[in-house]
Design a protein around this motif. Structure first.
Motif, PDB file in Angstrom:
ATOM      1  N   VAL A 111       0.851  -1.182   0.000  1.00  0.00           N
ATOM      2  CA  VAL A 111       0.000   0.000   0.000  1.00  0.00           C
ATOM      3  C   VAL A 111       0.890   1.236   0.000  1.00  0.00           C
ATOM      4  O   VAL A 111       1.680   1.451   0.918  1.00  0.00           O
ATOM      5  CB  VAL A 111      -0.933   0.018   1.228  1.00  0.00           C
ATOM      6  N   ARG A 112       0.774   2.027  -1.059  1.00  0.00           N
ATOM      7  CA  ARG A 112       1.596   3.209  -1.187  1.00  0.00           C
ATOM      8  C   ARG A 112       0.806   4.464  -0.791  1.00  0.00           C
ATOM      9  O   ARG A 112      -0.422   4.491  -0.921  1.00  0.00           O
ATOM     10  CB  ARG A 112       2.091   3.380  -2.635  1.00  0.00           C
ATOM     11  N   PRO A 113       1.469   5.486  -0.292  1.00  0.00           N
ATOM     12  CA  PRO A 113       0.764   6.722   0.069  1.00  0.00           C
ATOM     13  C   PRO A 113       0.067   7.332  -1.146  1.00  0.00           C
ATOM     14  O   PRO A 113       0.560   7.265  -2.269  1.00  0.00           O
ATOM     15  CB  PRO A 113       1.897   7.630   0.576  1.00  0.00           C
ATOM     16  N   THR A 114      -1.080   7.938  -0.912  1.00  0.00           N
ATOM     17  CA  THR A 114      -1.823   8.571  -2.003  1.00  0.00           C
ATOM     18  C   THR A 114      -1.403  10.020  -2.209  1.00  0.00           C
ATOM     19  O   THR A 114      -1.649  10.587  -3.268  1.00  0.00           O
ATOM     20  CB  THR A 114      -3.333   8.538  -1.712  1.00  0.00           C
ATOM     21  N   TYR A 115      -0.828  10.619  -1.215  1.00  0.00           N
ATOM     22  CA  TYR A 115      -0.373  12.013  -1.272  1.00  0.00           C
ATOM     23  C   TYR A 115      -1.509  12.941  -1.691  1.00  0.00           C
ATOM     24  O   TYR A 115      -1.321  13.854  -2.506  1.00  0.00           O
ATOM     25  CB  TYR A 115       0.798  12.151  -2.238  1.00  0.00           C
ATOM     26  N   ASP A 116      -2.698  12.709  -1.114  1.00  0.00           N
ATOM     27  CA  ASP A 116      -3.844  13.555  -1.461  1.00  0.00           C
ATOM     28  C   ASP A 116      -3.615  15.015  -1.060  1.00  0.00           C
ATOM     29  O   ASP A 116      -4.171  15.924  -1.670  1.00  0.00           O
ATOM     30  CB  ASP A 116      -5.108  13.020  -0.768  1.00  0.00           C
ATOM     31  N   ARG A 125       5.291  13.016  -7.370  1.00  0.00           N
ATOM     32  CA  ARG A 125       4.487  12.660  -8.537  1.00  0.00           C
ATOM     33  C   ARG A 125       4.743  13.663  -9.652  1.00  0.00           C
ATOM     34  O   ARG A 125       4.917  14.862  -9.399  1.00  0.00           O
ATOM     35  CB  ARG A 125       2.997  12.632  -8.164  1.00  0.00           C
TER      36      ARG A 125
END
Length: 353
Positions: free
Chosen positions: A40-45, A112
């Motif tokens: 599970v990777r961070p979503t960086y929302d 990203r």
């Protein structure tokens, strides 16, 4: 080393170390732990948005907090490990986490990279398929060439135009040093193209005209060393970047820009100054795109000509106009340049059939 049970007569039994064997040694736990690594990777929302303005030895200048008045500040960032080998270049729209305050010693992370709308690339030569990304997400290319000192090179300009069309950029031809020589003979080489052309003298840069051309656009500049790119950029942005000179012996310019950097234009928009180059390899370019830099109409025609499949057929306008004598000697030179590029890529020469 293996430990053997001591003999009863062994004198070491009377020593402290004689009372221990391997069973007495505590086994250390796995330093990496026994828990499997999560997928599970961070979503960086909550990541902040930014725009890369320059790249310097693994550090990236990123513009953040841009407002409606085009304000903002440039912070320093590094590339996150999860991006792997994905390149981050000037012009990229990115997402940032970490310290984006811009305070001294602060460092954010680029986590990203957004999808690119345009991508300007070049390779070492026409046979090299390894491309080097120069700039991302530019709107137009300002091809800077001097009317003299150094002498203009039409075939290098042809390569710039091919790269611009391949990248999806609108090319603009800028002639500098027009007070040193008449640029018209050089411009005649590009008469068959619907190019926007701007001119500038050594001592008189028409800033208002350039501001109109560059306003609200991201413009990448390309050109041979010594043609006056840095002088032009300084006049349009108010910056004080170093200005090069032309070697009086070789007639070549000296590199003054070592990396691409985006600078705000005083009249609005951004101009990306790139290092001057003496060659521009097109090994990464689809040969079909080469044609777009040589004729004003680049559309498929039917039926296919000379046995070329329909998806590769084009309106060979320049070929026909040269054969009909319409473009004269300059047209013949352009056709020769066209053929040289295609031949170097191993593609069909439209005039050989």
């Amino acid at each position: 080393m293996s430990w053997l049970p001591p003999d009863e007569d062994d004198d070491d039994l009377d020593q402290p170390w004689g009372q221990y064997d391997e069973s007495s040694v505590r086994v250390r736990p796995n330093p990496k732990g026994n828990r499997p690594r999560t997928k599970v990777r961070p979503t960086y929302d909550a990541a902040a948005a930014g725009w890369v303005t320059n790249v310097d030895r693994g550090r990236y200048g990123v513009l953040v907090d841009v407002d409606e008045h085009h304000g903002g500040r440039v912070i320093t960032a590094t590339k996150a490990r999860e991006l792997g080998k994905k390149a981050v270049v000037t012009g990229d729209h990115v997402s940032l986490v970490g310290d984006i305050s811009g305070d001294e010693g602060s460092l954010a992370r680029i986590v990203r990279v957004a999808e690119r709308t345009t991508l300007l690339r070049r390779s070492a030569d026409d046979s090299d398929e390894v491309e080097r990304v120069i700039v991302a997400n530019a709107d137009q290319m300002l091809v800077v060439v001097a009317a003299a000192d150094p002498e203009p090179r039409t075939r290098l300009i042809d390569r710039y135009l091919v790269a611009a069309f391949d990248a999806g950029l609108d090319p603009i031809l800028c002639i500098t040093k027009t007070d040193l020589a008449d640029p018209q003979p050089f411009l005649d080489h590009f008469a068959c193209l619907d190019l926007r052309i701007v001119t500038s003298a050594v001592t008189d840069v028409p800033v208002a005209l350039f501001d109109e051309v560059l306003r609200d656009k991201v413009t990448v500049t390309v050109g041979h060393s010594g043609v006056g790119k840095s002088t032009l950029v300084n006049a349009l942005t108010g910056s004080t970047r170093a200005v090069g000179v032309v070697n009086t012996v070789t007639g070549r310019g000296r590199h003054t820009s070592s990396s691409s950097i985006a600078i705000r234009v005083t009249g609005g928009g951004w101009i990306i100054d790139t290092p001057g180059v003496r060659s521009f390899g097109l090994g990464h370019v689809e040969p079909a795109n080469v044609f777009r830099a040589f004729a004003s109409h680049a559309v498929p025609v039917a039926p296919p000509r000379d046995g070329i499949p329909l998806d590769q057929a084009h309106d060979w306008e320049i070929v026909d106009r040269v054969h009909d004598g319409e473009l004269g000697a300059t047209g013949v030179e352009r056709l020769d340049s066209f053929r040289a590029l295609l031949t170097g890529m191993g593609e069909h020469d439209p005039g050989a059939a």
